[in-house]
Scaffold this active site. Structure first.
Site, mmCIF file in Angstrom:
data_model
loop_
_atom_site.group_PDB
_atom_site.id
_atom_site.type_symbol
_atom_site.label_atom_id
_atom_site.label_comp_id
_atom_site.label_asym_id
_atom_site.label_seq_id
_atom_site.Cartn_x
_atom_site.Cartn_y
_atom_site.Cartn_z
ATOM 1 N N PRO A 246 4.425 3.359 11.193
ATOM 2 C CA PRO A 246 5.829 3.102 11.517
ATOM 3 C C PRO A 246 6.265 1.870 10.726
ATOM 4 O O PRO A 246 5.552 0.865 10.728
ATOM 5 C CB PRO A 246 5.797 2.807 13.020
ATOM 6 C CG PRO A 246 4.401 2.413 13.325
ATOM 7 C CD PRO A 246 3.525 3.064 12.313
ATOM 8 N N VAL B 135 9.822 -0.373 9.916
ATOM 9 C CA VAL B 135 11.261 -0.632 10.011
ATOM 10 C C VAL B 135 11.845 -0.648 8.599
ATOM 11 O O VAL B 135 11.261 -1.258 7.695
ATOM 12 C CB VAL B 135 11.503 -1.985 10.732
ATOM 13 C CG1 VAL B 135 12.925 -2.475 10.538
ATOM 14 C CG2 VAL B 135 11.190 -1.846 12.204
ATOM 15 N N CYS C 46 4.143 -5.627 17.206
ATOM 16 C CA CYS C 46 5.054 -6.447 16.391
ATOM 17 C C CYS C 46 4.880 -7.940 16.717
ATOM 18 O O CYS C 46 5.001 -8.348 17.881
ATOM 19 C CB CYS C 46 6.498 -6.018 16.631
ATOM 20 S SG CYS C 46 7.631 -6.926 15.566
ATOM 21 N N LYS D 144 0.386 1.509 19.848
ATOM 22 C CA LYS D 144 -0.118 0.838 18.635
ATOM 23 C C LYS D 144 -0.263 -0.638 18.989
ATOM 24 O O LYS D 144 0.718 -1.281 19.379
ATOM 25 C CB LYS D 144 0.873 1.040 17.487
ATOM 26 C CG LYS D 144 0.462 0.344 16.205
ATOM 27 C CD LYS D 144 1.270 0.858 15.025
ATOM 28 C CE LYS D 144 0.979 0.108 13.748
ATOM 29 N NZ LYS D 144 1.713 -1.144 13.629
ATOM 30 N N HIS E 203 -4.506 -2.002 15.052
ATOM 31 C CA HIS E 203 -4.316 -2.813 13.852
ATOM 32 C C HIS E 203 -5.287 -3.988 14.000
ATOM 33 O O HIS E 203 -5.124 -4.795 14.921
ATOM 34 C CB HIS E 203 -2.844 -3.262 13.775
ATOM 35 C CG HIS E 203 -2.558 -4.151 12.609
ATOM 36 N ND1 HIS E 203 -1.354 -4.800 12.448
ATOM 37 C CD2 HIS E 203 -3.312 -4.490 11.533
ATOM 38 C CE1 HIS E 203 -1.389 -5.504 11.324
ATOM 39 N NE2 HIS E 203 -2.560 -5.332 10.760
ATOM 40 N N ASN F 81 -6.049 0.681 11.492
ATOM 41 C CA ASN F 81 -4.991 0.179 10.621
ATOM 42 C C ASN F 81 -5.361 -1.218 10.109
ATOM 43 O O ASN F 81 -5.756 -2.080 10.889
ATOM 44 C CB ASN F 81 -3.682 0.152 11.433
ATOM 45 C CG ASN F 81 -2.505 -0.448 10.683
ATOM 46 O OD1 ASN F 81 -1.727 -1.196 11.258
ATOM 47 N ND2 ASN F 81 -2.369 -0.135 9.416
ATOM 48 N N GLY F 82 -5.232 -1.375 8.775
ATOM 49 C CA GLY F 82 -5.515 -2.679 8.158
ATOM 50 C C GLY F 82 -6.543 -2.589 7.042
ATOM 51 O O GLY F 82 -7.549 -1.871 7.176
ATOM 52 N N ASN F 83 -6.264 -3.268 5.936
ATOM 53 C CA ASN F 83 -7.152 -3.335 4.748
ATOM 54 C C ASN F 83 -7.215 -2.033 3.942
ATOM 55 O O ASN F 83 -8.224 -1.764 3.299
ATOM 56 C CB ASN F 83 -8.603 -3.692 5.102
ATOM 57 C CG ASN F 83 -8.737 -4.979 5.875
ATOM 58 O OD1 ASN F 83 -7.784 -5.735 5.970
ATOM 59 N ND2 ASN F 83 -9.904 -5.231 6.417
ATOM 60 N N GLU G 127 1.456 -1.159 4.001
ATOM 61 C CA GLU G 127 1.732 -1.786 2.701
ATOM 62 C C GLU G 127 1.124 -1.003 1.538
ATOM 63 O O GLU G 127 1.753 -0.843 0.492
ATOM 64 C CB GLU G 127 1.226 -3.231 2.699
ATOM 65 C CG GLU G 127 2.123 -4.120 3.542
ATOM 66 C CD GLU G 127 1.882 -5.606 3.313
ATOM 67 O OE1 GLU G 127 0.846 -5.976 2.756
ATOM 68 O OE2 GLU G 127 2.753 -6.394 3.717
HETATM 69 C C1 FMN Z 1 7.946 -2.967 5.910
HETATM 70 C C2 FMN Z 1 7.113 -2.882 7.151
HETATM 71 C C3 FMN Z 1 7.696 -2.495 8.339
HETATM 72 C C4 FMN Z 1 6.928 -2.389 9.503
HETATM 73 N N1 FMN Z 1 7.505 -1.921 10.643
HETATM 74 C C5 FMN Z 1 6.722 -1.639 11.726
HETATM 75 C C6 FMN Z 1 7.238 -0.948 12.844
HETATM 76 O O1 FMN Z 1 8.400 -0.554 12.891
HETATM 77 N N2 FMN Z 1 6.407 -0.722 13.903
HETATM 78 C C7 FMN Z 1 5.093 -1.108 13.891
HETATM 79 O O2 FMN Z 1 4.374 -0.859 14.858
HETATM 80 N N3 FMN Z 1 4.583 -1.744 12.829
HETATM 81 C C8 FMN Z 1 5.351 -1.993 11.749
HETATM 82 N N4 FMN Z 1 4.813 -2.580 10.632
HETATM 83 C C9 FMN Z 1 3.384 -2.913 10.628
HETATM 84 C C10 FMN Z 1 2.584 -1.745 10.056
HETATM 85 O O3 FMN Z 1 2.802 -0.572 10.761
HETATM 86 C C11 FMN Z 1 1.103 -2.071 10.006
HETATM 87 O O4 FMN Z 1 0.630 -2.199 11.295
HETATM 88 C C12 FMN Z 1 0.791 -3.353 9.244
HETATM 89 O O5 FMN Z 1 1.568 -3.465 8.088
HETATM 90 C C13 FMN Z 1 -0.678 -3.384 8.827
HETATM 91 O O6 FMN Z 1 -0.991 -2.286 8.045
HETATM 92 P P1 FMN Z 1 -1.255 -2.402 6.466
HETATM 93 O O7 FMN Z 1 -2.387 -3.354 6.296
HETATM 94 O O8 FMN Z 1 -1.588 -1.013 6.022
HETATM 95 O O9 FMN Z 1 -0.005 -2.927 5.862
HETATM 96 C C14 FMN Z 1 5.556 -2.714 9.471
HETATM 97 C C15 FMN Z 1 4.982 -3.122 8.274
HETATM 98 C C16 FMN Z 1 5.737 -3.201 7.121
HETATM 99 C C17 FMN Z 1 5.087 -3.622 5.838
#
Ligand code: FMN
Length: 468
Positions: free
Chosen positions: A18, A20, A101, A140, A168, A201-203, A226
């Site tokens: 997810p 935003v 969040c 989450k 995460h 989730n992560g890395n 990301e």
């Molecule tokens: C642009 C952006 C928007 C995000 N929006 C949400 C969101 O709406 N809800 C949520 O649970 N996490 C949100 N996250 C967090 C991600 O879902 C994820 O948990 C976090 O980026 C770690 O994952 P990654 O290491 O793959 O980036 C957002 C992350 C990014 C980069």
């Protein structure tokens, strides 16, 4: 039993997070074409979702191919969350509660990771929502510092009725420049403890990371945010040519429109390596101010026109003096989609410390203001430096104009006798020493200039020591 639902949606392993302003319909469809097997909507605010039909219409946009889909909500009121969930249950495969969040806006609104200490409320949220809708409720979460507490937390949510958990592997404090590495160890421990489907989730920066994480943690699927933004084909295991995937996305946006800010955000991520090069500043600017699809397409065309000959091997990078070498010493050239590697928190702290020293020095320098508050120009500072080196003359040897009668009330020599301060030629010629400001200003100026000049010389000496 616990896996029936997960089986029914095809046991998805490759999950788009997810996000935003970023996991909108066009993006989800692009990712599905390139290997994603489950997508989340961006987080919706349950309260606004209930009250505002326009918010619903603008944000809850989906279509037939957009499945399996999980809709995510944030909020802290069980009834409000349940009624928001009811509004979407027919358009998705599950409804997720955002408990991760870490932003300050979530702290103010008391949602996301700021609910992770109120377990009674969380139980109520999961239970009330589960009773209200026919689709599963999922959560989450972020981890706690302690593995044991993270496991206990996950078990609490499972017992409350959560049907799938995404962990995460970062704490609430690991955000922004302090993001750092996620702990797969925590994720693994949670996986061993719970029996419902679970996502990690992560890395995750590439498909190899996906498989490493699956193997280490034994979770059912991997979620990427990301990594997915910089390469929407991450789950396909390819690194596409940036302008090709960007064009594919823009075609989808044409069919399923979204705000220009989302498009701009996506293109900046897809082209992040290209726009980190100074040579592309002009196109960076076009993208920053793009207003419509044509503008966005123009950016893609410009980038393609510039780099296609290199991509096709028609121009040898080594021999082209117009292209900077920075960015070409990579395994992947800059026009290929690739992960963005964040600075480590330790590196960030070191950088900030250095920056603080520089800023303090700059602040010191800024104190080198003229008597009217304006910052002294380089030329003026140079002049001051010269003055500071000159030996100070006793009053009796000041130039011929010293000792003029001053008429100002604020004259530092208050008796209205002879002003001890030197008057510049200009003041004398214009007779402006009769005016308060000139007399006062001039007097202070002579004094302050010397002081400032000395200060300036000190600051310079300090800065030189810092940079060595
Ligand atoms: C642009 C952006 C928007 C995000 N929006 C949400 C969101 O709406 N809800 C949520 O649970 N996490 C949100 N996250 C967090 C991600 O879902 C994820 O948990 C976090 O980026 C770690 O994952 P990654 O290491 O793959 O980036 C957002 C992350 C990014 C980069």
């Amino acid at each position: 039993m616990t896996y029936d639902w997960f089986e029914s949606i095809g046991r998805p392993r490759f999950v788009v997070a997810p996000m935003v302003d970023a996991s909108e319909l066009a993006w989800r469809l692009l990712c599905r074409r390139h290997g994603a097997t489950l997508c989340y909507t961006p987080m919706f605010h349950s309260n606004v979702f209930n009250k505002d039909p326009k918010y619903r219409k603008d944000n809850m946009v989906t279509c037939e191919e957009d499945r399996p889909l999980i809709v995510q909500f944030c909020g802290n009121n069980p009834e409000i969350m349940a009624s928001a969930a009811k509004l979407v249950e027919g358009q998705c495969d599950a409804i997720d509660i955002n408990l991760g969040c870490p932003q300050s806006i979530a702290k103010r609104g008391r949602y996301g990771s700021f609910l992770q200490d109120d377990w009674e409320l969380l139980k109520k949220l999961v239970q009330t929502m589960s009773e209200a809708v026919s689709v599963p409720i999922t959560c989450k979460v972020r981890i706690f510092e302690s593995i044991e507490k993270s496991v206990e937390y996950a078990l609490m949510l499972q017992n409350a009725g959560c049907k799938m958990l995404t962990v995460h592997g970062r704490t609430r404090e690991q955000k922004g420049p302090l993001t750092g590495i996620a702990s797969w160890e925590h994720i693994k421990a949670v996986r061993e403890a719970i029996s419902i489907p679970m996502l990690a989730n992560g890395n995750i920066q590439c498909l190899q990371d996906v498989y490493r994480c699956l193997e280490y943690t034994k979770v059912d699927g991997i979620m990427s945010a990301e990594g997915n933004l910089t390469n929407p084909a991450i789950f396909e295991g390819i690194n596409p040519v940036s302008w090709e995937i960007a064009n594919e996305y823009l075609d989808l946006v044409e069919q399923y429109p979204c705000p220009t800010s989302y498009i701009r955000g996506h293109l900046f991520k897809i082209f992040h390596k290209i726009f980190s090069l100074e040579e592309n500043n002009e196109d960076r600017q076009i993208l920053a101010t793009a207003q419509n699809l044509d503008d966005f397409k123009r950016v893609c065309i410009n980038v393609r026109d510039k780099y296609l000959p290199y991509h096709e091997g028609k121009i040898n990078i080594e021999n082209d003096e117009n292209i900077t070498r920075i960015g070409f010493n990579l395994i992947l050239p800059p026009w290929i989609c690739q992960p963005y590697v964040r600075m480590s928190p330790e590196e960030h702290t070191r950088k900030m410390e250095k920056l603080n020293i520089i800023q303090e020095n700059a602040a010191e320098k800024r104190k080198c203001e003229d008597t009217d508050g304006t910052i002294l120009s380089r030329k003026k500072l140079k002049k001051l430096k010269r003055i500071s080196r000159r030996p100070e003359k006793p009053d009796s040897q000041q130039n011929s104009r010293s000792g003029q009668i001053c008429f100002s009330e604020n004259c530092p020599n208050p008796l209205g006798g002879k002003c001890l301060y030197q008057l510049c030629k200009k003041c004398c010629r214009n007779k402006c020493y009769e005016q308060e400001l000139d007399c006062k200003g001039h007097g202070i100026l002579v004094h302050t200039r010397r002081e400032m000049a000395r200060k300036f010389a000190n600051v310079q000496a300090n800065t030189e020591t810092d940079t060595t």
